[in-house]
Scaffold this motif. Sequence first.
Motif, PDB file in Angstrom:
ATOM      1  N   PHE A  44       0.833  -1.207   0.000  1.00 51.24           N
ATOM      2  CA  PHE A  44       0.000   0.000   0.000  1.00 51.24           C
ATOM      3  C   PHE A  44       0.866   1.254   0.000  1.00 51.24           C
ATOM      4  CE2 PHE A  44      -1.995   3.520   2.245  1.00 51.24           C
ATOM      5  CZ  PHE A  44      -3.068   3.753   1.404  1.00 51.24           C
ATOM      6  N   LEU A  45       1.878   1.288   0.863  1.00 53.27           N
ATOM      7  CA  LEU A  45       2.749   2.466   0.930  1.00 53.27           C
ATOM      8  C   LEU A  45       3.484   2.692  -0.386  1.00 53.27           C
ATOM      9  CD1 LEU A  45       4.167   1.850   4.516  1.00 53.27           C
ATOM     10  CD2 LEU A  45       2.686   3.755   3.831  1.00 53.27           C
ATOM     11  N   ALA A  46       3.987   1.622  -0.983  1.00 53.57           N
ATOM     12  CA  ALA A  46       4.686   1.749  -2.267  1.00 53.57           C
ATOM     13  C   ALA A  46       3.733   2.228  -3.357  1.00 53.57           C
ATOM     14  CB  ALA A  46       5.313   0.417  -2.662  1.00 53.57           C
ATOM     15  N   MET A  47       2.532   1.634  -3.391  1.00 51.67           N
ATOM     16  CA  MET A  47       1.552   2.031  -4.395  1.00 51.67           C
ATOM     17  C   MET A  47       1.178   3.500  -4.235  1.00 51.67           C
ATOM     18  SD  MET A  47      -2.029   2.568  -4.974  1.00 51.67           S
ATOM     19  CE  MET A  47      -2.446   2.293  -3.284  1.00 51.67           C
ATOM     20  N   HIS A  48       0.981   3.933  -2.994  1.00 53.69           N
ATOM     21  CA  HIS A  48       0.631   5.335  -2.773  1.00 53.69           C
ATOM     22  C   HIS A  48       1.808   6.248  -3.123  1.00 53.69           C
ATOM     23  CE1 HIS A  48      -2.050   8.421  -1.512  1.00 53.69           C
ATOM     24  NE2 HIS A  48      -1.183   8.894  -0.626  1.00 53.69           N
ATOM     25  N   GLY A  49       3.025   5.805  -2.835  1.00 56.38           N
ATOM     26  CA  GLY A  49       4.199   6.573  -3.240  1.00 56.38           C
ATOM     27  C   GLY A  49       4.303   6.711  -4.749  1.00 56.38           C
ATOM     28  N   ILE A  50       3.969   5.644  -5.465  1.00 54.50           N
ATOM     29  CA  ILE A  50       3.959   5.695  -6.927  1.00 54.50           C
ATOM     30  C   ILE A  50       2.886   6.673  -7.406  1.00 54.50           C
ATOM     31  CG2 ILE A  50       3.419   4.360  -9.010  1.00 54.50           C
ATOM     32  CD1 ILE A  50       4.757   1.932  -7.544  1.00 54.50           C
ATOM     33  N   GLU A  51       1.704   6.589  -6.801  1.00 52.73           N
ATOM     34  CA  GLU A  51       0.622   7.522  -7.153  1.00 52.73           C
ATOM     35  C   GLU A  51       1.062   8.968  -6.950  1.00 52.73           C
ATOM     36  OE1 GLU A  51      -3.574   9.033  -5.255  1.00 52.73           O
ATOM     37  OE2 GLU A  51      -3.138   6.886  -5.065  1.00 52.73           O
ATOM     38  N   LEU A  52       1.673   9.257  -5.808  1.00 49.78           N
ATOM     39  CA  LEU A  52       2.111  10.625  -5.522  1.00 49.78           C
ATOM     40  C   LEU A  52       3.241  11.058  -6.452  1.00 49.78           C
ATOM     41  CD1 LEU A  52       1.929  10.544  -1.637  1.00 49.78           C
ATOM     42  CD2 LEU A  52       0.455  11.864  -3.180  1.00 49.78           C
TER      43      LEU A  52
END
Length: 160
Positions: A47-55
């Motif tokens: 989740f953290l990696a995915m959100h970092g990619i989104e940002l």
Amino acid sequence: MNQSLTDEDRTTAIGLARYAYEYIEAAILVERNDQTPTHISPIPAYFLAMHGIELTLKSYLRHMGLTVKELRGPKYGHDLHACHKKAKELGLHDAFREQPIDADAMRMLIGLNEHQGLRYIKTGMKQFPLWSLVEPLAVRLHQAVAPVVGYKSFDINYHR
């Protein structure tokens, strides 16, 4: 504090890149500190990696002129696929050399997060990408976008 600043003024590409960096850094720490003997990394790491990619993608999109209202709106919101597609339309490929393995990891992350599936429990079978694909994707994407928007990035080298 100046009350006249709007979200458009306060939400900058550099600020989004900073948040992206911190989410990706947290994802790496969560994964590296995991002691659970499973074949997948901890869900919070994904989740953290995915959100970092989104940002990271939103940082690029903001730099390319999209408004905060657009980025938060229904077209992009938390839609990683839509953000990724728009970033590629706006020339992300000039900064980030996406490889087939990156596209595979991105597709799996998008699938995992359908209907906020990485945030909330969804029963049924799921296909998780190997962390050895997710971490390099997140870091390399940030390393490509950060200099474009004027922010620092990771001092990690992935050989691909």
